[in-house]
Design a protein around this motif. Structure first.
Motif, PDB file in Angstrom:
ATOM      1  N   MET A   1     -24.428 -37.948 -41.845  1.00  0.00           N
ATOM      2  CA  MET A   1     -24.695 -37.192 -40.449  1.00  0.00           C
ATOM      3  C   MET A   1     -25.949 -36.471 -40.896  1.00  0.00           C
ATOM      4  SD  MET A   1     -22.440 -34.858 -38.126  1.00  0.00           S
ATOM      5  CE  MET A   1     -20.858 -35.572 -38.961  1.00  0.00           C
ATOM      6  N   ALA A   2     -26.914 -36.668 -39.734  1.00  0.00           N
ATOM      7  CA  ALA A   2     -28.131 -35.760 -39.979  1.00  0.00           C
ATOM      8  C   ALA A   2     -27.991 -34.500 -38.793  1.00  0.00           C
ATOM      9  CB  ALA A   2     -29.505 -36.699 -39.560  1.00  0.00           C
ATOM     10  N   ARG A   3     -28.593 -33.517 -39.633  1.00  0.00           N
ATOM     11  CA  ARG A   3     -28.644 -32.369 -38.856  1.00  0.00           C
ATOM     12  C   ARG A   3     -30.071 -31.778 -38.643  1.00  0.00           C
ATOM     13  NH1 ARG A   3     -23.408 -28.996 -40.297  1.00  0.00           N
ATOM     14  NH2 ARG A   3     -23.862 -28.041 -38.158  1.00  0.00           N
ATOM     15  N   SER A   4     -30.399 -31.152 -37.658  1.00  0.00           N
ATOM     16  CA  SER A   4     -31.701 -30.420 -37.369  1.00  0.00           C
ATOM     17  C   SER A   4     -31.276 -28.984 -36.438  1.00  0.00           C
ATOM     18  CB  SER A   4     -32.509 -31.417 -36.536  1.00  0.00           C
ATOM     19  OG  SER A   4     -33.564 -30.725 -36.014  1.00  0.00           O
ATOM     20  N   LEU A   5     -31.958 -28.171 -37.076  1.00  0.00           N
ATOM     21  CA  LEU A   5     -31.772 -26.668 -36.448  1.00  0.00           C
ATOM     22  C   LEU A   5     -33.010 -26.169 -36.127  1.00  0.00           C
ATOM     23  CD1 LEU A   5     -29.290 -25.129 -39.400  1.00  0.00           C
ATOM     24  CD2 LEU A   5     -28.797 -25.914 -36.910  1.00  0.00           C
ATOM     25  N   GLU A   6     -33.022 -25.602 -34.832  1.00  0.00           N
ATOM     26  CA  GLU A   6     -34.290 -25.227 -34.418  1.00  0.00           C
ATOM     27  C   GLU A   6     -33.843 -23.855 -33.554  1.00  0.00           C
ATOM     28  OE1 GLU A   6     -36.270 -28.046 -31.817  1.00  0.00           O
ATOM     29  OE2 GLU A   6     -35.485 -29.785 -33.269  1.00  0.00           O
ATOM     30  N   ARG A   7     -35.045 -23.201 -33.195  1.00  0.00           N
ATOM     31  CA  ARG A   7     -35.004 -21.976 -32.394  1.00  0.00           C
ATOM     32  C   ARG A   7     -36.031 -22.076 -31.317  1.00  0.00           C
ATOM     33  NH1 ARG A   7     -33.019 -16.224 -33.311  1.00  0.00           N
ATOM     34  NH2 ARG A   7     -31.681 -17.505 -34.557  1.00  0.00           N
ATOM     35  N   ALA A   8     -35.342 -21.463 -30.192  1.00  0.00           N
ATOM     36  CA  ALA A   8     -36.375 -21.647 -28.824  1.00  0.00           C
ATOM     37  C   ALA A   8     -36.117 -20.414 -28.155  1.00  0.00           C
ATOM     38  CB  ALA A   8     -35.685 -22.784 -28.193  1.00  0.00           C
ATOM     39  N   ARG A   9     -37.322 -19.831 -27.758  1.00  0.00           N
ATOM     40  CA  ARG A   9     -37.566 -18.800 -26.880  1.00  0.00           C
ATOM     41  C   ARG A   9     -37.978 -19.179 -25.534  1.00  0.00           C
ATOM     42  NH1 ARG A   9     -36.840 -14.031 -28.627  1.00  0.00           N
ATOM     43  NH2 ARG A   9     -37.986 -13.140 -27.153  1.00  0.00           N
ATOM     44  N   GLU A  10     -37.253 -18.880 -24.607  1.00  0.00           N
ATOM     45  CA  GLU A  10     -37.612 -19.259 -23.021  1.00  0.00           C
ATOM     46  C   GLU A  10     -37.523 -18.131 -22.107  1.00  0.00           C
ATOM     47  OE1 GLU A  10     -38.461 -22.109 -22.019  1.00  0.00           O
ATOM     48  OE2 GLU A  10     -38.067 -23.166 -24.189  1.00  0.00           O
ATOM     49  N   SER A  11     -38.182 -18.148 -20.967  1.00  0.00           N
ATOM     50  CA  SER A  11     -38.333 -17.096 -20.171  1.00  0.00           C
ATOM     51  C   SER A  11     -37.678 -17.550 -18.952  1.00  0.00           C
ATOM     52  CB  SER A  11     -39.563 -16.549 -19.855  1.00  0.00           C
ATOM     53  OG  SER A  11     -40.010 -15.968 -21.155  1.00  0.00           O
ATOM     54  N   VAL A  12     -36.733 -16.391 -18.042  1.00  0.00           N
ATOM     55  CA  VAL A  12     -36.358 -16.713 -16.789  1.00  0.00           C
ATOM     56  C   VAL A  12     -36.892 -15.605 -16.124  1.00  0.00           C
ATOM     57  CG1 VAL A  12     -34.215 -16.936 -15.281  1.00  0.00           C
ATOM     58  CG2 VAL A  12     -34.453 -18.208 -17.522  1.00  0.00           C
ATOM     59  N   GLY A  13     -37.820 -15.812 -15.156  1.00  0.00           N
ATOM     60  CA  GLY A  13     -38.397 -14.864 -14.410  1.00  0.00           C
ATOM     61  C   GLY A  13     -39.128 -13.891 -15.535  1.00  0.00           C
ATOM     62  N   ASN A  14     -38.903 -12.559 -15.601  1.00  0.00           N
ATOM     63  CA  ASN A  14     -39.247 -11.728 -16.754  1.00  0.00           C
ATOM     64  C   ASN A  14     -38.512 -11.443 -17.711  1.00  0.00           C
ATOM     65  OD1 ASN A  14     -37.592 -10.267 -15.296  1.00  0.00           O
ATOM     66  ND2 ASN A  14     -39.238  -8.316 -15.094  1.00  0.00           N
ATOM     67  N   ARG A  15     -37.544 -12.094 -17.847  1.00  0.00           N
ATOM     68  CA  ARG A  15     -36.486 -11.792 -18.870  1.00  0.00           C
ATOM     69  C   ARG A  15     -36.452 -13.023 -20.051  1.00  0.00           C
ATOM     70  NH1 ARG A  15     -32.276  -8.207 -17.035  1.00  0.00           N
ATOM     71  NH2 ARG A  15     -32.858  -7.641 -14.960  1.00  0.00           N
ATOM     72  N   ALA A  16     -36.640 -12.603 -21.104  1.00  0.00           N
ATOM     73  CA  ALA A  16     -36.548 -13.524 -22.315  1.00  0.00           C
ATOM     74  C   ALA A  16     -35.248 -13.736 -22.645  1.00  0.00           C
ATOM     75  CB  ALA A  16     -37.470 -12.685 -23.666  1.00  0.00           C
ATOM     76  N   MET A  17     -35.247 -15.045 -23.332  1.00  0.00           N
ATOM     77  CA  MET A  17     -33.749 -15.717 -23.645  1.00  0.00           C
ATOM     78  C   MET A  17     -34.215 -16.472 -25.157  1.00  0.00           C
ATOM     79  SD  MET A  17     -32.577 -17.539 -20.385  1.00  0.00           S
ATOM     80  CE  MET A  17     -31.153 -18.197 -21.026  1.00  0.00           C
ATOM     81  N   SER A  18     -33.317 -16.046 -25.883  1.00  0.00           N
ATOM     82  CA  SER A  18     -33.411 -16.823 -27.312  1.00  0.00           C
ATOM     83  C   SER A  18     -32.413 -17.679 -27.526  1.00  0.00           C
ATOM     84  CB  SER A  18     -33.858 -15.956 -28.437  1.00  0.00           C
ATOM     85  OG  SER A  18     -32.772 -15.230 -28.748  1.00  0.00           O
ATOM     86  N   PHE A  19     -32.234 -19.074 -28.174  1.00  0.00           N
ATOM     87  CA  PHE A  19     -31.451 -19.874 -28.484  1.00  0.00           C
ATOM     88  C   PHE A  19     -31.823 -20.567 -29.639  1.00  0.00           C
ATOM     89  CE2 PHE A  19     -31.757 -19.995 -23.801  1.00  0.00           C
ATOM     90  CZ  PHE A  19     -30.443 -19.881 -23.351  1.00  0.00           C
ATOM     91  N   ASP A  20     -30.406 -20.797 -30.459  1.00  0.00           N
ATOM     92  CA  ASP A  20     -30.533 -21.797 -31.689  1.00  0.00           C
ATOM     93  C   ASP A  20     -30.039 -23.027 -31.125  1.00  0.00           C
ATOM     94  OD1 ASP A  20     -31.309 -19.788 -33.526  1.00  0.00           O
ATOM     95  OD2 ASP A  20     -29.181 -19.029 -33.573  1.00  0.00           O
ATOM     96  N   ILE A  21     -30.886 -24.030 -31.496  1.00  0.00           N
ATOM     97  CA  ILE A  21     -30.535 -25.481 -31.152  1.00  0.00           C
ATOM     98  C   ILE A  21     -29.908 -26.266 -32.599  1.00  0.00           C
ATOM     99  CG2 ILE A  21     -31.496 -27.562 -30.060  1.00  0.00           C
ATOM    100  CD1 ILE A  21     -33.712 -25.666 -28.849  1.00  0.00           C
ATOM    101  N   GLU A  22     -29.051 -26.900 -32.205  1.00  0.00           N
ATOM    102  CA  GLU A  22     -28.563 -27.708 -33.411  1.00  0.00           C
ATOM    103  C   GLU A  22     -28.494 -29.187 -32.790  1.00  0.00           C
ATOM    104  OE1 GLU A  22     -25.025 -28.101 -36.629  1.00  0.00           O
ATOM    105  OE2 GLU A  22     -25.017 -26.435 -35.221  1.00  0.00           O
ATOM    106  N   ILE A  23     -28.957 -30.180 -33.377  1.00  0.00           N
ATOM    107  CA  ILE A  23     -28.903 -31.365 -33.228  1.00  0.00           C
ATOM    108  C   ILE A  23     -28.261 -32.349 -34.275  1.00  0.00           C
ATOM    109  CG2 ILE A  23     -30.378 -33.582 -32.504  1.00  0.00           C
ATOM    110  CD1 ILE A  23     -32.797 -31.569 -31.743  1.00  0.00           C
ATOM    111  N   VAL A  24     -27.470 -33.092 -33.730  1.00  0.00           N
ATOM    112  CA  VAL A  24     -26.470 -33.901 -35.048  1.00  0.00           C
ATOM    113  C   VAL A  24     -26.790 -35.209 -34.386  1.00  0.00           C
ATOM    114  CG1 VAL A  24     -24.209 -34.191 -35.892  1.00  0.00           C
ATOM    115  CG2 VAL A  24     -25.061 -31.833 -35.198  1.00  0.00           C
TER     116      VAL A  24
END
Length: 61
Positions: free
Chosen positions: A1-24
């Motif tokens: 099983m292969a795994r990939s970890l990434e981090r993303a920062r997005e904005s909704v309006g003027n508010r920042a959001m940050s997520f961890d993304i795991e792809i298996v």
């Protein structure tokens, strides 16, 4: 099983959001992937997610 970890920062309006993304990826099904978005329970991202969830809940009524 292969795994990939990434981090993303997005904005909704003027508010920042940050997520961890795991792809298996399954070893014998390379065209199938499970993507999980997670976030720390920090107030800015949690606040924006509650707003987005309320929009979806209002739409379903």
């Amino acid at each position: 099983m292969a795994r990939s970890l990434e981090r993303a920062r997005e904005s909704v309006g003027n508010r920042a959001m940050s997520f961890d993304i795991e792809i298996v990826c399954a070893p014998h099904e390379s065209d199938q992937r499970l993507v999980a978005y997670t976030t720390e329970p920090d107030p800015p991202t949690a606040h924006v997610l509650r707003i987005l969830a309320s929009w979806n809940a209002a739409h379903r009524r």
